[in-house]
Design a protein around this motif. Structure first.
Motif, mmCIF file in Angstrom:
data_model
loop_
_atom_site.group_PDB
_atom_site.id
_atom_site.type_symbol
_atom_site.label_atom_id
_atom_site.label_comp_id
_atom_site.label_asym_id
_atom_site.label_seq_id
_atom_site.Cartn_x
_atom_site.Cartn_y
_atom_site.Cartn_z
ATOM 1 N N PRO A 183 16.191 24.385 30.174
ATOM 2 C CA PRO A 183 15.788 24.425 31.584
ATOM 3 C C PRO A 183 14.872 25.589 31.949
ATOM 4 C CG PRO A 183 18.103 23.890 31.402
ATOM 5 C CD PRO A 183 17.645 24.266 30.023
ATOM 6 N N THR A 184 15.128 26.775 31.384
ATOM 7 C CA THR A 184 14.283 27.915 31.753
ATOM 8 C C THR A 184 12.876 27.806 31.168
ATOM 9 O OG1 THR A 184 14.944 29.294 29.874
ATOM 10 C CG2 THR A 184 16.291 29.431 31.843
ATOM 11 N N GLN A 185 12.704 26.903 30.237
ATOM 12 C CA GLN A 185 11.372 26.693 29.672
ATOM 13 C C GLN A 185 10.724 25.436 30.281
ATOM 14 O OE1 GLN A 185 11.243 27.155 25.322
ATOM 15 N NE2 GLN A 185 13.088 28.395 25.441
ATOM 16 N N GLN A 186 11.124 24.240 29.811
ATOM 17 C CA GLN A 186 10.456 23.011 30.249
ATOM 18 C C GLN A 186 10.605 22.739 31.743
ATOM 19 O OE1 GLN A 186 12.154 23.265 27.434
ATOM 20 N NE2 GLN A 186 10.788 22.572 25.821
ATOM 21 N N GLN A 187 11.825 22.895 32.266
ATOM 22 C CA GLN A 187 12.019 22.590 33.682
ATOM 23 C C GLN A 187 11.226 23.530 34.590
ATOM 24 O OE1 GLN A 187 16.061 22.857 35.175
ATOM 25 N NE2 GLN A 187 15.377 22.719 37.288
ATOM 26 N N TYR B 95 17.900 27.782 45.878
ATOM 27 C CA TYR B 95 18.693 28.835 45.231
ATOM 28 C C TYR B 95 19.607 28.257 44.155
ATOM 29 C CZ TYR B 95 17.166 31.905 49.041
ATOM 30 O OH TYR B 95 16.407 32.647 49.915
ATOM 31 N N ALA B 96 20.231 27.125 44.458
ATOM 32 C CA ALA B 96 21.089 26.480 43.471
ATOM 33 C C ALA B 96 20.259 25.995 42.282
ATOM 34 C CB ALA B 96 21.840 25.313 44.102
ATOM 35 N N GLY B 97 19.044 25.521 42.574
ATOM 36 C CA GLY B 97 18.145 25.101 41.498
ATOM 37 C C GLY B 97 17.771 26.258 40.591
ATOM 38 N N LEU B 98 17.509 27.404 41.202
ATOM 39 C CA LEU B 98 17.176 28.608 40.446
ATOM 40 C C LEU B 98 18.353 29.047 39.579
ATOM 41 C CD1 LEU B 98 15.104 31.020 40.053
ATOM 42 C CD2 LEU B 98 16.394 32.185 41.858
ATOM 43 N N ALA B 99 19.545 29.056 40.169
ATOM 44 C CA ALA B 99 20.745 29.485 39.433
ATOM 45 C C ALA B 99 21.093 28.524 38.299
ATOM 46 C CB ALA B 99 21.925 29.609 40.395
ATOM 47 N N PHE C 39 18.412 29.205 35.495
ATOM 48 C CA PHE C 39 18.651 30.519 34.888
ATOM 49 C C PHE C 39 20.160 30.784 34.950
ATOM 50 C CE2 PHE C 39 14.311 30.491 36.333
ATOM 51 C CZ PHE C 39 13.617 31.097 35.300
ATOM 52 N N ASN C 40 20.893 30.007 34.163
ATOM 53 C CA ASN C 40 22.352 30.003 34.295
ATOM 54 C C ASN C 40 23.012 31.079 33.418
ATOM 55 O OD1 ASN C 40 24.936 29.284 35.005
ATOM 56 N ND2 ASN C 40 24.662 27.117 34.552
ATOM 57 N N PHE C 41 22.659 32.331 33.710
ATOM 58 C CA PHE C 41 23.249 33.451 32.963
ATOM 59 C C PHE C 41 24.762 33.506 33.149
ATOM 60 C CE2 PHE C 41 18.838 34.788 33.645
ATOM 61 C CZ PHE C 41 18.474 35.188 32.375
ATOM 62 N N ALA C 42 25.228 33.058 34.325
ATOM 63 C CA ALA C 42 26.668 33.087 34.606
ATOM 64 C C ALA C 42 27.450 32.275 33.581
ATOM 65 C CB ALA C 42 26.939 32.557 36.010
ATOM 66 N N GLN C 43 26.873 31.176 33.110
ATOM 67 C CA GLN C 43 27.571 30.303 32.165
ATOM 68 C C GLN C 43 27.177 30.556 30.711
ATOM 69 O OE1 GLN C 43 27.491 26.188 33.263
ATOM 70 N NE2 GLN C 43 28.625 25.507 31.463
ATOM 71 N N TYR C 44 25.888 30.838 30.475
ATOM 72 C CA TYR C 44 25.397 30.892 29.092
ATOM 73 C C TYR C 44 25.012 32.283 28.595
ATOM 74 C CZ TYR C 44 25.183 25.896 29.975
ATOM 75 O OH TYR C 44 25.504 24.600 30.312
#
Length: 373
Positions: free
Chosen positions: A118-122, A212-216, A219-224
């Motif tokens: 997601p942080t790349q292609q999306q 904001y939810a789309g950004l999180a 960039f899901n650092f909280a999970q990954y």
């Protein structure tokens, strides 16, 4: 032979070491190396299911190895994806199919499904769209230059601070979701990223602006954590799941109780209701065994089963490692009583067991369940 309790504890006390031992097995190592070397070359559903070695590896990773022969079934699930709540995978009771389709999401990601991050292609796709909305040519030198810089550097980002300290990456990331880095409150953005999107009450999910939810989510650092910018569900996460499945399978060849305990340990953090447990026969059997319920209890009304489980246990304990460990200690001990690995009574069994010569009727067992666990 070691008791169920002892065997489980030996594996669980250092699960990573146990997985490494599995990973070093020659057959497992060969299959894993082949998978990683070839999965990124797969660009279609047909490529995927027609490569027997890749497909079987992936199916086993999601606990679906018993269905790896049903290719037409899986092709239908993969073609329909998971975006539609009424898609084939989403309508199946067994949620492993939807999880599998989410990891190999050809329906949504097309030819990029096996390399999608997601942080790349999306984010780069979103950035091009936002540029066009703003009146810029997505093929302009400026847009292409920013995207080239982003892709060359985003995989070096391992934390929220890394992202926010690089102004160019940070500006690009926010712009991809229609947010302006010059006017956005950095403290708010940081809180959004820290909270992630898994919790419905997280900062991102509480915002009226869904950007904001789309950004999180992207960039899901909280999970990954530090794998966020490189994580591809079809690659290393699938390998990790394959190794864990293999560990559980190997343990089950010696003692099915150990396999059940390891399975419950893995699934426990995602259990949100007793109906999640009852929908999974393995999870339900662990809870019944831990509570000393007979197998026949599984035929009772499902609402009554959920009600009894709720009376005896706090489901939130499964997300607490210490409380989960105590629960699985009880399960492995109870399992050993009902499926003794030897005729000798272990010291752990003595703590929980009645003398094996004494029979307990189902009526008495059910009466005992009225007592608070």
């Amino acid at each position: 032979m070691l008791s169920t309790y002892t065997s489980y504890q030996l594996i669980a006390k250092d699960i990573n070491k146990s997985i490494v031992q599995v990973e070093k097995q020659p057959t497992v190592d060969r299959d894993t190396q082949y998978y990683l070397a070839n999965i990124g070359k797969v660009t279609s559903i047909d490529d995927f299911v027609n490569n027997d070695r890749l497909f079987k590896y992936a199916m086993k990773a999601y606990g679906l190895e018993d269905m790896d022969y049903a290719k037409a079934f899986m092709v239908k699930a993969l073609k329909e994806g998971i975006s539609d709540a009424d898609s084939f995978a989403n309508k199946l009771t067994d949620k492993r199919y939807a999880q599998f389709v989410a990891a190999f999401n050809f329906a949504a990601d097309g030819t990029s499904a096996t390399i999608y991050n997601p942080t790349q292609q999306q984010v780069t796709a979103n950035y091009a769209t936002q540029a066009e909305i703003a009146g810029l040519d997505p093929d302009s030198d400026y847009v292409k230059g920013e995207t080239t810089y982003y892709l060359a550097n985003i995989t070096k980002v391992k934390s929220i601070d890394d992202l926010m300290s690089n102004d160019r990456l940070y500006t690009y990331a926010l712009a991809a979701f229609g947010l302006d880095s010059a006017t956005e409150d950095k403290d708010l953005v940081k809180s959004v990223l820290q909270g992630g999107v898994k919790d419905p009450d997280s900062v991102a999910n509480q915002q009226t602006n869904k950007a904001y939810a789309g950004l999180a989510a992207a960039f899901n650092f909280a999970q990954y954590g530090d794998t966020t910018t490189t994580r591809v569900a079809a690659q290393q996460p699938t390998v990790d799941m394959y190794l864990r499945q293999t560990l559980e399978e190997s343990a089950g060849q010696t003692n099915e109780g150990v396999r059940l305990a390891l399975y419950f340990q893995r699934k426990a953090p995602d259990i949100t209701s007793w109906y999640d447990v009852l929908a999974d026969t393995a999870l339900a059997s662990v809870v019944r065994a831990a509570l000393g319920l007979p197998d026949s209890f599984a035929t009772a009304d499902i609402d009554k089963q959920a009600q009894l489980f709720e009376q005896k246990l706090d489901i939130n304990d499964f997300t607490d490692p210490d409380k989960l460990s105590k629960f699985l200690t009880r399960f492995t001990s109870m399992y050993e009583i009902n499926h003794p690995t030897s005729t000798a009574v272990t010291s752990v069994s003595v703590l929980f067991a009645q003398p094996t010569s004494v029979g307990i009727s189902t009526d008495l067992m059910m009466a005992m369940q009225q007592l608070k666990f």
